[in-house]
Design an enzyme around this catalytic site. Structure first.
Site, PDB file in Angstrom:
ATOM      1  N   ASP A 170      -5.889  25.309 -64.185  1.00 20.34           N
ATOM      2  CA  ASP A 170      -5.471  26.493 -64.942  1.00 20.34           C
ATOM      3  C   ASP A 170      -4.915  26.070 -66.304  1.00 20.34           C
ATOM      4  O   ASP A 170      -5.202  26.699 -67.327  1.00 20.34           O
ATOM      5  CB  ASP A 170      -4.418  27.271 -64.146  1.00 20.34           C
ATOM      6  N   HIS A 198      -1.468  29.694 -58.044  1.00 20.56           N
ATOM      7  CA  HIS A 198      -2.872  29.529 -58.453  1.00 20.56           C
ATOM      8  C   HIS A 198      -3.641  30.744 -57.928  1.00 20.56           C
ATOM      9  O   HIS A 198      -4.328  30.702 -56.918  1.00 20.56           O
ATOM     10  CB  HIS A 198      -3.440  28.230 -57.881  1.00 20.56           C
TER      11      HIS A 198
HETATM   12  P1  NAI Z   1     -16.838  23.092 -50.203  1.00 19.87           P
HETATM   13  O1  NAI Z   1     -17.008  24.182 -49.182  1.00 19.87           O
HETATM   14  O2  NAI Z   1     -18.010  22.634 -50.984  1.00 19.87           O
HETATM   15  O3  NAI Z   1     -16.244  21.800 -49.479  1.00 19.87           O
HETATM   16  C1  NAI Z   1     -15.200  21.869 -48.571  1.00 19.87           C
HETATM   17  C2  NAI Z   1     -15.398  20.726 -47.593  1.00 19.87           C
HETATM   18  O4  NAI Z   1     -14.264  20.695 -46.739  1.00 19.87           O
HETATM   19  C3  NAI Z   1     -16.630  20.915 -46.696  1.00 19.87           C
HETATM   20  O5  NAI Z   1     -17.419  19.741 -46.746  1.00 19.87           O
HETATM   21  C4  NAI Z   1     -16.031  21.131 -45.313  1.00 19.87           C
HETATM   22  O6  NAI Z   1     -16.841  20.587 -44.275  1.00 19.87           O
HETATM   23  C5  NAI Z   1     -14.710  20.401 -45.440  1.00 19.87           C
HETATM   24  N1  NAI Z   1     -13.672  20.849 -44.505  1.00 19.87           N
HETATM   25  C6  NAI Z   1     -13.362  22.110 -44.111  1.00 19.87           C
HETATM   26  N2  NAI Z   1     -12.348  22.087 -43.247  1.00 19.87           N
HETATM   27  C7  NAI Z   1     -11.992  20.789 -43.106  1.00 19.87           C
HETATM   28  C8  NAI Z   1     -11.005  20.130 -42.340  1.00 19.87           C
HETATM   29  N3  NAI Z   1     -10.181  20.801 -41.525  1.00 19.87           N
HETATM   30  N4  NAI Z   1     -10.913  18.793 -42.441  1.00 19.87           N
HETATM   31  C9  NAI Z   1     -11.741  18.103 -43.231  1.00 19.87           C
HETATM   32  N5  NAI Z   1     -12.711  18.671 -43.980  1.00 19.87           N
HETATM   33  C10 NAI Z   1     -12.816  19.998 -43.919  1.00 19.87           C
HETATM   34  O7  NAI Z   1     -15.632  23.568 -51.128  1.00 19.87           O
HETATM   35  P2  NAI Z   1     -15.195  22.982 -52.549  1.00 19.87           P
HETATM   36  O8  NAI Z   1     -15.960  23.665 -53.611  1.00 19.87           O
HETATM   37  O9  NAI Z   1     -15.191  21.502 -52.500  1.00 19.87           O
HETATM   38  O10 NAI Z   1     -13.698  23.561 -52.633  1.00 19.87           O
HETATM   39  C11 NAI Z   1     -12.715  23.101 -51.750  1.00 19.87           C
HETATM   40  C12 NAI Z   1     -11.441  23.920 -51.885  1.00 19.87           C
HETATM   41  O11 NAI Z   1     -10.894  23.776 -53.188  1.00 19.87           O
HETATM   42  C13 NAI Z   1     -11.612  25.420 -51.674  1.00 19.87           C
HETATM   43  O12 NAI Z   1     -10.517  25.883 -50.898  1.00 19.87           O
HETATM   44  C14 NAI Z   1     -11.501  25.990 -53.069  1.00 19.87           C
HETATM   45  O13 NAI Z   1     -11.054  27.326 -53.080  1.00 19.87           O
HETATM   46  C15 NAI Z   1     -10.475  25.051 -53.656  1.00 19.87           C
HETATM   47  N6  NAI Z   1     -10.398  25.021 -55.123  1.00 19.87           N
HETATM   48  C16 NAI Z   1      -9.152  24.914 -55.681  1.00 19.87           C
HETATM   49  C17 NAI Z   1      -9.000  24.859 -57.055  1.00 19.87           C
HETATM   50  C18 NAI Z   1      -7.630  24.742 -57.658  1.00 19.87           C
HETATM   51  O14 NAI Z   1      -7.537  24.801 -58.894  1.00 19.87           O
HETATM   52  N7  NAI Z   1      -6.578  24.559 -56.911  1.00 19.87           N
HETATM   53  C19 NAI Z   1     -10.175  24.971 -57.944  1.00 19.87           C
HETATM   54  C20 NAI Z   1     -11.419  25.049 -57.264  1.00 19.87           C
HETATM   55  C21 NAI Z   1     -11.520  25.091 -55.891  1.00 19.87           C
END
Ligand code: NAI
Length: 338
Positions: A170, A198
């Protein structure tokens, strides 16, 4: 780059845990971690990667590991893969908690909090048991502030200051918008901070920001700030999803690198935004994980910047986003009590 094995000034290997390692952000993050972007060119890295215990996740993670192997990174000493958080966090010096469940159709924020909360309960406990006592934990998985709040409550043997959540994306978005508007280089912009949650309620604050030494508030007008800047920064995540069909990943990984690099190495006196457990400053209830301006003082320490004066509008924005965080902490109270 010098070969670590022959490098005279090599530091101790840093163990870096990454959860959700086969996901989109993981894919954009791991290669930069292994190349030295956070811990520096003299620090070997051992990656400890956590994924879900199913065939698809394991296969995806195996593919990522094959690519890491093919990069022949001189600093990458070992890669551990597991679906057991205790193994992933064993001796971890730094941990990126990215893995979580995405928001599904019809889910509201409180549904997501309760769905993801147990992940961060379990991971908090595992960090408490297995991680280095000075571990630096960055929670990225959403809703990241309250997930970090849940995690540190389940790690009673770690200092809550070991835990933070990511609002650097952000802050980076805010800086990029200011640079574009004023046609000044990004590196000339200092002192932007993003308060609160966030979420769309965040408060990107430019009252103390400078652009090439001039107050930002003298270079942009209030109408632009209120009507364009604030909503653009606060809803940028949604705009990326609309454009790309997927949530931001490379920019999120880049912000995670920025956050951990500054926390680990120090921010050279620069004010940076981290969501950290409140110490009660500014009337923000103690313990909630709130975006705040901090200065990272090196060796993994930070100090919250004090004595900031708010405009009436700024104070109202801060109160609104803090109220949302308080409400989230109430929603997850049963998960804290367990
Ligand atoms: P994604 O869906 O591509 O990857 C998430 C991965 O986590 C998947 O490979 C899944 O199998 C794995 N996963 C789910 N539960 C799990 C667990 N209990 N233990 C281990 N692995 C687990 O999602 P992406 O795009 O990588 O985003 C991940 C997170 O980051 C989302 O919650 C998203 O909203 C958040 N995010 C936060 C931002 C921030 O600024 N704080 C910015 C962008 C995304």
């Amino acid at each position: 780059m010098a070969c670590p094995a022959n490098h005279p000034k090599l530091n101790k290997t840093v163990r870096v845990a990454v959860t959700g390692a086969a996901g989109n952000i993981g894919y954009a993050l791991l290669f930069r971690l292994a190349s030295g972007a956070v811990f520096g060119p003299n620090t070997p890295v051992q990656l400890q990667l956590l994924e879900r215990d199913n065939e698809q996740s394991k296969a995806a993670l195996q593919g990522v590991c094959m690519e890491l192997f093919d990069c022949a990174f001189p600093l990458l000493t070992k890669v551990v893969t597991t679906s057991d958080p205790r193994v992933a966090f064993d001796g971890a010096n730094a941990a990126f908690l990215i893995g979580s469940m995405p928001r599904g159709a019809g889910m509201d924020r409180s549904d997501l909090l309760l769905a993801n909360g147990p992940i961060f309960q379990e991971q908090g406990r595992a960090l408490d048991e297995a991680a280095d006592r000075n571990v630096k934990v960055l929670v990225v998985g959403n809703p990241c502030n309250t997930n970090a709040y849940i995690a540190y409550h389940h790690a009673p043997n770690l200092d809550p200051k070991c835990f933070s959540a990511m609002m650097r994306l952000d802050a980076n978005r805010a800086v990029a918008q200011l640079a574009e508007k004023t046609q000044k280089p990004v590196c000339s912009i200092q002192g932007v901070r993003v308060w609160g949650n966030h979420s769309n309620s965040m408060y990107p604050d430019i009252t103390a920001a400078t652009i090439a030494g001039t107050a930002a508030t003298e270079l942009v007008d209030e109408a632009w700030y209120n009507d364009y800047f604030l909503p653009t920064v606060a809803t940028r995540g949604g705009a990326i999803i609309k454009a790309r069909g997927k949530s931001s990943a490379a920019s999120a990984a880049s912000a995670a690198i920025d956050h951990m690099r500054d926390w680990w190495n120090g921010s050279d006196g620069r004010v940076v935004t981290m969501a950290v457990p409140s110490d009660g400053s500014y009337g923000i209830p103690e313990g909630i994980v709130c975006g705040m301006p901090v200065i990272c003082t090196g060796n993994g320490n930070y100090e919250i910047v004090k004595d900031i004066e708010f405009t009436a509008a700024g104070r109202a924005r801060l109160d609104k986003t803090v109220a949302e965080l308080v409400k989230e902490s109430e929603t997850v109270a049963p998960l804290i009590a367990e």
